[in-house]
Design a protein around this motif. Structure first.
Motif, mmCIF file in Angstrom:
data_model
loop_
_atom_site.group_PDB
_atom_site.id
_atom_site.type_symbol
_atom_site.label_atom_id
_atom_site.label_comp_id
_atom_site.label_asym_id
_atom_site.label_seq_id
_atom_site.Cartn_x
_atom_site.Cartn_y
_atom_site.Cartn_z
ATOM 1 N N ALA A 68 -1.338 -11.449 4.943
ATOM 2 C CA ALA A 68 -0.496 -11.061 3.433
ATOM 3 C C ALA A 68 -0.903 -12.819 2.865
ATOM 4 N N ALA A 69 -1.437 -13.332 3.534
ATOM 5 C CA ALA A 69 -1.139 -14.925 2.800
ATOM 6 C C ALA A 69 -2.634 -15.011 1.880
ATOM 7 N N SER A 70 -2.964 -14.085 1.786
ATOM 8 C CA SER A 70 -4.321 -14.853 0.836
ATOM 9 C C SER A 70 -4.615 -13.779 -0.212
ATOM 10 N N ASP A 71 -5.776 -13.943 -1.664
ATOM 11 C CA ASP A 71 -5.788 -13.480 -2.268
ATOM 12 C C ASP A 71 -7.124 -13.376 -2.101
ATOM 13 N N LEU A 72 -7.544 -13.733 -1.275
ATOM 14 C CA LEU A 72 -9.504 -13.307 -1.339
ATOM 15 C C LEU A 72 -9.469 -13.270 1.068
ATOM 16 N N VAL A 73 -9.617 -12.150 1.818
ATOM 17 C CA VAL A 73 -9.871 -11.807 2.735
ATOM 18 C C VAL A 73 -10.914 -11.822 3.043
ATOM 19 N N VAL A 74 -11.974 -13.337 3.847
ATOM 20 C CA VAL A 74 -12.832 -13.572 4.463
ATOM 21 C C VAL A 74 -12.885 -12.225 6.231
ATOM 22 N N LEU A 75 -13.812 -11.315 6.044
ATOM 23 C CA LEU A 75 -13.777 -10.279 6.564
ATOM 24 C C LEU A 75 -14.585 -11.680 8.335
ATOM 25 N N ALA A 76 -15.436 -11.910 9.344
ATOM 26 C CA ALA A 76 -15.871 -12.273 9.590
ATOM 27 C C ALA A 76 -16.118 -11.962 11.167
ATOM 28 N N VAL A 77 -15.648 -10.625 11.613
ATOM 29 C CA VAL A 77 -15.948 -10.270 12.739
ATOM 30 C C VAL A 77 -17.050 -9.737 13.202
ATOM 31 N N PRO A 78 -17.572 -9.141 14.573
ATOM 32 C CA PRO A 78 -18.703 -8.619 14.795
ATOM 33 C C PRO A 78 -18.919 -7.281 13.790
ATOM 34 N N ASP A 79 -20.088 -6.460 14.421
ATOM 35 C CA ASP A 79 -20.138 -5.251 13.700
ATOM 36 C C ASP A 79 -18.821 -4.203 13.521
ATOM 37 N N ASP A 80 -19.506 -3.973 14.912
ATOM 38 C CA ASP A 80 -18.519 -2.855 15.953
ATOM 39 C C ASP A 80 -16.931 -2.979 15.343
ATOM 40 N N THR A 81 -16.752 -4.555 15.424
ATOM 41 C CA THR A 81 -15.379 -3.947 15.504
ATOM 42 C C THR A 81 -14.773 -4.090 14.345
ATOM 43 N N LEU A 82 -15.619 -4.224 12.917
ATOM 44 C CA LEU A 82 -14.542 -4.437 11.601
ATOM 45 C C LEU A 82 -14.439 -3.190 10.592
ATOM 46 N N PRO A 83 -15.391 -1.648 11.104
ATOM 47 C CA PRO A 83 -14.394 -0.785 11.099
ATOM 48 C C PRO A 83 -13.566 -0.523 11.643
ATOM 49 N N GLY A 84 -12.455 -0.658 12.987
ATOM 50 C CA GLY A 84 -11.701 -0.151 12.964
ATOM 51 C C GLY A 84 -10.331 -1.542 12.676
ATOM 52 N N LEU A 85 -10.858 -2.793 12.310
ATOM 53 C CA LEU A 85 -10.167 -3.687 11.754
ATOM 54 C C LEU A 85 -9.613 -3.392 10.428
ATOM 55 N N ILE A 86 -10.034 -2.674 10.017
ATOM 56 C CA ILE A 86 -10.024 -2.897 8.071
ATOM 57 C C ILE A 86 -9.564 -0.828 8.127
ATOM 58 N N ALA A 87 -9.374 -0.192 9.293
ATOM 59 C CA ALA A 87 -8.457 0.936 8.801
ATOM 60 C C ALA A 87 -7.130 0.064 9.378
ATOM 61 N N GLY A 88 -6.934 -0.091 10.742
ATOM 62 C CA GLY A 88 -6.104 -0.501 11.118
ATOM 63 C C GLY A 88 -5.279 -1.402 10.208
ATOM 64 N N LEU A 89 -5.444 -2.255 9.481
ATOM 65 C CA LEU A 89 -5.051 -2.879 8.215
ATOM 66 C C LEU A 89 -4.076 -2.537 7.279
ATOM 67 N N ALA A 90 -5.194 -1.166 6.562
ATOM 68 C CA ALA A 90 -4.499 -0.356 5.793
ATOM 69 C C ALA A 90 -3.500 1.031 6.231
ATOM 70 N N GLU A 91 -4.024 0.955 7.452
ATOM 71 C CA GLU A 91 -2.472 2.192 8.586
ATOM 72 C C GLU A 91 -1.410 1.036 8.668
ATOM 73 N N THR A 92 -1.705 -0.191 8.050
ATOM 74 C CA THR A 92 -0.339 -0.935 8.501
ATOM 75 C C THR A 92 0.437 -1.312 7.599
ATOM 76 N N GLY A 93 -0.464 -1.221 6.292
ATOM 77 C CA GLY A 93 0.791 -1.530 4.871
ATOM 78 C C GLY A 93 0.239 -3.335 4.645
#
Length: 316
Positions: A79-104
């Motif tokens: 919410a605070a960012s213009d640029l979001v850097v996603l530096a999480v483990p490979d297996d975590t990444l898909p669920g994280l991005i999708a979860g953030l999309a689901e919550t708007g």
């Protein structure tokens, strides 16, 4: 990224005339990679406004490399960012991005890049649907969490994957972090990552394995023995490829390889499978490169196949 924003208008971004020269950057995953990239972006003039990290080590690393940056929940970082850097483990990444999309959490006009070598743009599809400009920027460098990681970033190659109209934005971000961008096609991303793992991660295993065997042989300082040999071997491999191969396989010395297998079976049985597998692949490459004639390589392959089939550890 002033130069890019004056001359390019990437999809989803504000018009060039109103785009800020400095970006508010959020780091999701303040681990070994995320904290270093955040420090590099801050050094380039961007404003790192928030970070997310679960472990105590991440908190300590963020305090050291991102002083004054608050650690908050992931959705607050976005919410605070213009640029979001996603530096999480490979297996975590898909669920994280999708979860953030689901919550708007994602919003139109943001930029987001992930640092995964194994993923390309597809994993960012949920964010892209929300109007986010997606990029995959993978630093082809090993990070240990040590202070020198920031210095290692200077000149480090970055595997860049992005849509053609976003290439300038991706390359500018990499250059601002001190890296050197090179393009990797979406369909080649997994192969690219497998190549790096083979070269870097497996190299560490090979070096540690050789050091353990030397200790078993009574050598108290294996690093002193290995350093000049491995440095020369790495240089030969990088400059000459298969033509830089030396040792018993390159000479077709079946007897020496057989003695190695027998000795390892007796003194270090846990190392037999790895030795046999690497010797077999070395033989195959030596044959393909013309370093070995067919009549020289065939006995080696027969020996190694027999050793693999008779090794209890290799049959598991």
């Amino acid at each position: 990224m002033p130069a890019v924003r004056r001359t390019h208008r990437a999809a989803g971004l504000a018009p060039a005339a109103t785009a800020p020269a400095r970006l508010r950057v959020g780091i999701v995953g303040a681990g070994r990679v995320g904290a270093v990239l955040g420090a590099a972006l801050a050094a380039a003039g961007h404003d790192v406004v928030a970070a997310a990290g679960l472990s105590t080590a991440s908190a300590e690393r963020a305090a050291r490399l991102l002083p004054g940056v608050p650690l908050v929940h992931t959705d607050e970082v976005v919410a605070a960012s213009d640029l979001v850097v996603l530096a999480v483990p490979d297996d975590t990444l898909p669920g994280l991005i999708a979860g953030l999309a689901e919550t708007g959490a994602w919003r139109r006009g943001q930029l987001a890049f992930h640092t995964s070598g194994a993923h390309g743009l597809a994993v960012l599809a949920p964010a892209q649907l929300a109007g986010v400009l997606p990029l995959a920027l993978h630093p082809a460098m090993t990070f240990t969490g040590a202070p020198e990681d920031v210095e290692r970033l200077t000149g480090a190659p970055f595997g860049v994957t992005g849509r053609p109209e976003h290439r300038a934005v991706a390359e500018t971000l990499v250059l601002e972090m001190g890296g050197e961008p090179f393009y990797v096609a979406e369909e080649d991303r997994r192969l690219y990552h497998a190549a790096l793992v083979t070269g870097a991660n497996h190299l560490v295993t090979l070096v540690a394995e050789a050091a353990d065997l030397l200790r078993t042989a009574g050598v108290d300082t294996p690093a002193r023995v290995l350093a000049p040999l491995l440095t020369a071997a790495l240089d030969n491999g990088l400059r000459r490829g298969d033509r830089g191969l030396t040792g018993p396989v390159s000479r077709g010395d079946v007897g020496t390889v057989a003695e190695h297998v027998a000795t390892l079976s007796e003194r270090a049985p846990q190392s037999v499978a790895a030795y046999v597998a690497m010797a077999q692949r070395t033989t195959e490459r030596a044959l393909a490169a013309g370093r070995l004639k067919r009549h020289e390589g065939a006995p080696l392959l027969d020996l190694l196949n027999e050793a693999r089939n008779s090794d209890p550890a290799g049959s598991r």
